[in-house]
Design a protein around this motif. Structure first.
Motif, PDB file in Angstrom:
ATOM      1  N   ASN A   1       9.235   3.753   1.777  1.00 31.49           N
ATOM      2  CA  ASN A   1       9.338   4.107   0.367  1.00 31.49           C
ATOM      3  C   ASN A   1       9.877   2.975  -0.495  1.00 31.49           C
ATOM      4  O   ASN A   1      10.477   3.201  -1.548  1.00 31.49           O
TER       5      ASN A   1
ATOM      6  N   GLU B   1       8.603  -1.319  -1.621  1.00 28.85           N
ATOM      7  CA  GLU B   1       7.675  -2.439  -1.509  1.00 28.85           C
ATOM      8  C   GLU B   1       8.375  -3.708  -1.963  1.00 28.85           C
ATOM      9  O   GLU B   1       9.383  -3.653  -2.683  1.00 28.85           O
TER      10      GLU B   1
ATOM     11  N   THR C   1      11.201  -2.710  -4.548  1.00 29.86           N
ATOM     12  CA  THR C   1      10.802  -1.779  -5.598  1.00 29.86           C
ATOM     13  C   THR C   1      10.573  -0.418  -4.969  1.00 29.86           C
ATOM     14  O   THR C   1       9.844  -0.298  -3.970  1.00 29.86           O
TER      15      THR C   1
ATOM     16  N   VAL D   1       9.014   3.036  -4.231  1.00 30.79           N
ATOM     17  CA  VAL D   1       7.704   3.676  -4.369  1.00 30.79           C
ATOM     18  C   VAL D   1       7.686   4.905  -3.461  1.00 30.79           C
ATOM     19  O   VAL D   1       8.555   5.073  -2.607  1.00 30.79           O
TER      20      VAL D   1
ATOM     21  N   ASN E   1       5.501   6.074  -0.649  1.00 28.67           N
ATOM     22  CA  ASN E   1       4.369   5.783   0.235  1.00 28.67           C
ATOM     23  C   ASN E   1       4.401   6.641   1.498  1.00 28.67           C
ATOM     24  O   ASN E   1       3.875   6.246   2.544  1.00 28.67           O
TER      25      ASN E   1
ATOM     26  N   LYS F   1      -0.871   5.427  -2.348  1.00 25.98           N
ATOM     27  CA  LYS F   1      -0.754   4.002  -2.089  1.00 25.98           C
ATOM     28  C   LYS F   1      -1.774   3.547  -1.047  1.00 25.98           C
ATOM     29  O   LYS F   1      -2.038   4.241  -0.067  1.00 25.98           O
TER      30      LYS F   1
END
Length: 644
Positions: A185, A187, A216, A218, A220, A261
């Motif tokens: 989670n 990147e 960062t 995210v 995913n 993603k």
């Protein structure tokens, strides 16, 4: 591409190691109106994020601009001097500053003067205390806060960040970099499709250096992975045109309609070492071909991604490390732990500056990687977590029905390191064919090539199709992962997801010189039976041959004639379409087929016998996830290079 950095990677590395950390004390000459003296700018220039920084020297003026020109990209920007404090020219931090090498130039009105070339490091926290024996330290952070429990490694030692995101590493700096195993989670930034999960080290062990990593956040947890093997881009055989119009167009369309993603993972041989220098096409050119995918792509090194001018495994990889990054590492996406290994030992006997060697290699994982792998896997407490391990050369040989062996010299050592984990998926390439081998805890997916038969069948004037040695269409594998639930399928370039097999009416599969090599002379016509094999003989047995390229033992294959199921036999033989798409095409221009490119026997072929030569056959192929592919085969069915 700067070929000097390929030809002399080791010399370049030595030069960087010798100069890193030292300051440049330069007396700058006058150029008419600008005079800067006692300039003192460090080669390794550390800039604290969102903080002012300074240049040291006499002669700076408040109206001066400092121009930053990237030495690796075609970009440039200027930063005005904020104030002068004695010999310090204070500059404000700019969001344009990246971690790269810059040429610094002072601009004053219509005059300019070169100051220095620097390697910029962006620092999140410069006040991390020293620890004895620790040569690398830093912070892994996101949104201004440290991130705990992130795995950090130099390819030898493995550690993790503390509650404040700080790590220390007792690195000998042998590999020349430090990297993080990107946590779930999150990147990292992507540069020209490459995730920036690693930082170069200066090689000095007498003092520590700071290497920070920004993450960062995210989501995913659910993600799609494009697995791409053996591109062999070399600027030959119309490969770049085929690649862009075929694979790139196909992948872009898939990405555009995919929610969530999307990531990429190559399986090696992105390039073709034999043509790095003769065709001016190497790793930088490969990246330029991929840039329009706009997804993070993790790469695996293959035997053809080594410098053919270097007869040493470690040194031959320097061009790869410089252009793409580490040759082995790990990362996490969602609940999946990904591992990338380098399992080619590149010997390249006879290689030297200006001379391409024999490009020989061993299929083996070096001991230092196995040692690192053990440490990496020890960081995973959940033994049921899916492990996806990528490497170039297969773990197992291509099976003859159910008979197969280990491929790597030390396959057993690798498997021993993986003991204790219950869901291991191994992704490999190298063979340009498809096959799957499954045991209770481990499954290998050998994925056919993006380039199929090294781009030959689609070359101008040839078959006009794109087909691999086993009859698989050129393509890639697509993984759709939801938490710990993994699903996959083979995606044929130019076809949708349901295209999973091809059916032949063997009554019409008869390979003759008159039909398939009409332009060949008598010498090459005489070779047709050798390459056509059993298909050189007319077959009138009403047999149906299926090529199911993604086949796994738990797939269901049904063939019916007038509603009646036909018996199906799994067979091991070559695919007839590939024979007329490659070998016959070469003979037709009075050339011998390359031994490595000719049709190979495969065990994802199935044979059924109909009762009539003209009956319609209904075929259904169902994969392990319940996805069905169907075809109503109207017979007689044409056999040609344009058939599906």
């Amino acid at each position: 591409m700067n070929y000097k950095t390929i030809i002399y990677p080791f010399l370049l590395l030595l030069f960087i190691s010798a100069s890193c950390g030292k300051k440049l004390h330069v007396e700058q000459p006058t150029n008419g109106t600008i005079e800067i003296s006692q300039l003192d700018i460090p080669k390794n220039f550390e800039i604290v994020i969102n903080k002012d920084f300074e240049l040291i020297g006499n002669g700076f003026k408040a109206e001066d601009l400092i121009q930053f020109r990237s030495l690796s990209e075609n970009s440039m920007f200027t930063i005005p001097i904020k104030e002068i404090k004695g010999t310090q020219a204070i500059l404000p931090f700019s969001e344009k500053i990246q971690e790269t090498s810059y040429d610094l130039t002072l601009v004053r009105n219509d005059k300019s003067i070169h100051l220095a070339n620097v390697d910029v490091s962006l620092i999140f926290n410069k006040d991390i205390p020293e620890k004895e024996g620790m040569t690398v330290k830093g912070t892994v952070y996101s949104k201004g806060k440290g991130v705990a429990n992130v795995i950090v490694s130099d390819g030898v030692e493995v550690t993790s960040t503390d509650a404040n995101g700080i790590y220390y590493l007792a690195s000998a700096k042998k590999n020349g970099y430090v990297f993080i195993s990107v946590p779930s989670n999150y990147e990292v930034a992507t540069k020209n499709t490459i995730p920036q999960f690693y930082k170069s080290l200066n090689g000095e062990t007498s003092k520590s250096e700071i290497k920070d990593f920004e993450l960062t956040s995210v989501n995913n947890e659910n993600h799609t992975l494009l697995v791409m093997a053996d591109m062999h881009l070399a600027n030959r055989n119309d490969d770049l045109s085929q690649f862009q119009k075929g694979f790139m167009a196909d992948a872009k369309a898939l990405i555009a309609k995919t929610s969530g993603k999307v990531y990429g993972l190559t399986l090696g041989d992105q390039t073709w070492d034999a043509y790095w220098y003769s065709n001016s096409f190497a790793l930088p050119e490969y990246l330029n071909q991929m840039k329009d995918l706009h997804i993070p792509i993790y790469n695996t090194i293959g035997n053809h991604d080594n410098d053919p001018y270097v007869a040493n495994d470690w040194l031959s990889e320097n061009a790869y490390r410089k252009t793409i990054g580490p040759t082995y590492y790990s990362f996490n996406i969602g609940k999946v732990h990904y591992i990338v290994l380098d399992n080619t030992v590149f010997n390249n006997n006879g290689g030297s500056i200006g001379v391409v060697g024999d490009r020989s290699y061993e299929a083996r994982i070096t001991q230092n990687q196995l040692d690192w792998l053990k440490k990496d896997l020890e960081t995973i407490s959940d033994k049921s977590a899916p492990i996806i391990l990528a490497m170039h050369i297969p773990l197992h040989t291509n099976p003859n029905i159910n008979n197969y062996n280990y491929y790597l010299k030390n396959s057993k050592d690798l498997v021993a390191n993986l003991e204790g984990f219950s869901n291991i998926q191994v992704l490999t390439g190298h063979t340009h064919v498809n096959y799957r081998i499954e045991s209770p805890t481990l499954m290998e997916h050998n994925v056919a090539a993006v380039c199929a038969t090294w781009w030959w069948t689609g070359r101008s004037g040839y078959a006009g199709n794109h087909i691999s040695k086993d009859g698989s269409p050129g393509g890639y594998q697509v993984w759709e992962n939801t938490g710990k639930d993994l699903t996959w399928y083979y995606k044929s370039i130019g076809y949708d997801k349901t295209y999973q097999f091809r059916a032949y009416d063997l009554n019409n599969v008869h390979i003759t010189a008159d039909k398939f090599t009409p332009k060949a002379n008598d010498t090459y016509k005489a070779k047709v039976p050798t390459y056509a094999k059993e298909y050189a003989t007319k077959n009138s047995k009403n047999e149906i041959l299926l090529n199911v390229w993604g086949y796994e033992p738990n797939w269901k294959i049904t063939v019916t004639e007038n509603g009646k199921p036909l018996a199906i036999q799994r067979v091991h033989k070559p695919d007839p379409l590939h024979i007329i798409s490659y070998s016959m095409q070469r003979l037709n221009v009075n050339a011998n087929p390359t031994d490595s490119f000719v049709s190979s026997s495969t065990s994802h072929l199935f044979l059924a016998t109909a009762s009539d030569a003209k009956s319609t056959i209904d075929i259904t192929v169902e994969d392990r996830f319940g996805n069905k592919s169907t075809q109503k085969m109207v017979r007689p069915k044409e056999f040609s290079t344009s058939m599906n």
